[in-house]
Design a protein around this motif. Structure first.
Motif: not given
Length: 429
Positions: A76-95
């Motif tokens: 579950k923690l792995l899934g949480s870290i994975g979601i945060k990681t992908v959101l961080f990457f997609l957000t910074t790429t859009a920026m």
């Protein structure tokens, strides 16, 4: 094993020498002695260094992600870290691509350069792409990949083949399954876990040996051959385009990554950039996020104090899906090509550029020159001629170096942010 400052200094000296000597030899481009030196000295040094690093990419990614998943422990923690990681990457790429397009609209790098579309570079690039499409069709290969096929290709039907083809997303998927299996079986597979940990020690030792004995020579060869081929002549011709890309990269690095480190990780941006400098120099010379991955992991864990299990999961994933530097090039290049083509992009078309570039960044291989493939997709999406890529081809290798340094810095920034957040969560609990 910590990365020594004197090694970083040697790499920086090699970078400077490569730029100076390569630029000097570019003045005599076409001379037999220049061609021979470039082919048999610069290119050989650079390619041997790249091969040594690429030799380790697949085993490092496989072992690191398995250990990262096992180290996290809780799926579950792995899934949480994975979601945060992908959101961080997609957000910074859009920026990143938004910053690039805004700066390109302000500075107008393509204004008054319509004659560039008639250059031989454009015609040559168009012919090469037509030939590639014809060859692909003749072999029965798809020239475009649909969204559903992209999802299917996340999962390998043959993990050994995925490793042989360096299919990073499939390797990551397989590694995650292995890690989850090891968590579920616990002490039953303690020997396998020890094996992975020992394999990781061996791989990191080899990485440090390569960096110690080969990195300065390889860096010199890669940079020297890039500047021998392109030189400052190409930069002068496309100065405004070159300037806007570099400016956007600098703004993104300082504002977005520096801001994330300051606001989210609550650390000093200067501390971050200083600690990650060795990996940035290697990324600059190699132009490959994947090739730089072993040294990036070492920097994040030893110099920045990122938890090993988080670094081992976040950074290999980032080397595959986080392409902020490449997105910046695409944003500037799209506006640049639109301007020299006399096309005013609408707000809707600009939004399409952002969306396509962000989606295209997922699953893009972290190897030199891949940004041009993604750029062709972006240009096609807004009705611009992809053959215009030929105009910027001459200086793309030089910009690719700076883009890679930005890409891997984003991976490390994400790892620091998540690691610090997890530390704070543990301290509260």
């Amino acid at each position: 094993m910590k990365i020594k400052n004197n090694m970083t200094i040697r790499i920086i000296i090699a970078l400077i020498l490569g730029v100076a000597i390569g630029s000097f030899m570019n003045l005599y481009a076409g001379e037999s002695w220049v061609t021979a030196t470039n082919q048999y000295v610069f290119n050989v040094l650079g390619q041997i260094f790249l091969n040594l690093i690429f030799m380790l990419v697949v085993p490092v990614v496989f072992v690191s992600i398995v250990l990262g998943v096992v180290g996290v422990g809780d799926p579950k923690l792995l899934g949480s870290i994975g979601i945060k990681t992908v959101l961080f990457f997609l957000t910074t790429t859009a920026m990143a691509i938004t910053i690039a397009m805004v700066l390109a609209l302000v500075f107008k790098p393509g204004e008054g350069h319509a004659n560039l579309l008639a250059s031989d570079d454009v015609k040559k690039y168009e012919q090469q792409q037509k030939q590639k499409v014809e060859e692909a069709k003749a072999q029965g290969m798809a020239t475009e990949q649909t969204f559903d096929q992209t999802l299917i290709n996340l999962f390998p039907k043959n993990p050994v083949q995925a490793m042989a083809d360096t299919n990073m997303l499939q390797i990551i998927t397989f590694s995650i399954f292995i890690g989850i299996g090891m968590i579920a079986l616990g002490d039953k597979v303690a020997g396998i876990r020890n094996l992975f940990e020992q394999a990781n020690e061996i791989l990191m030792y080899i990485v440090m040996m390569i960096m110690k004995y080969f990195a300065p020579f390889g860096t010199f060869g890669l940079v020297a051959t890039a500047f021998t081929n392109a030189g400052f002549g190409a930069i002068r011709q496309l100065f405004m385009y070159f300037f806007v890309v570099l400016l956007a990269l600098a703004v993104h690095m300082v504002v977005v990554y520096g801001g994330a480190i300051k606001l989210l990780a609550r650390k000093s941006p200067i501390w971050f950039f200083k600690g990650f400098a060795p990996a940035m120099t290697v990324g600059f010379s190699s132009s490959s996020s994947n090739a730089t991955l072993p040294i990036s992991l070492e920097c994040a864990q030893d110099n920045l104090g990122v938890r090993k299990e988080i670094s081992s999961f976040v950074q290999p994933l980032g080397a595959t899906i986080n392409m902020d530097g490449t997105a910046i090039m695409q944003g500037v290049a799209t506006i640049f090509i639109a301007q020299i083509s006399g096309v005013d992009l609408s707000i809707g078309q600009m939004a399409t550029v952002v969306l396509v570039a962000v989606v295209a960044s997922i699953g893009t291989a972290g190897v030199p020159g891949v940004g041009l493939v993604m750029l062709a997709m972006v240009l096609t999406a807004v009705g611009l001629n992809p053959a215009a890529i030929g105009i910027i081809l001459g200086i793309d290798r030089l910009l690719d170096m700076t883009r890679t340094a930005v890409n891997i810095s984003g991976d490390a920034a994400c790892a620091v942010v998540i690691s610090e957040a997890e530390k704070r969560k543990l301290s509260v609990n």
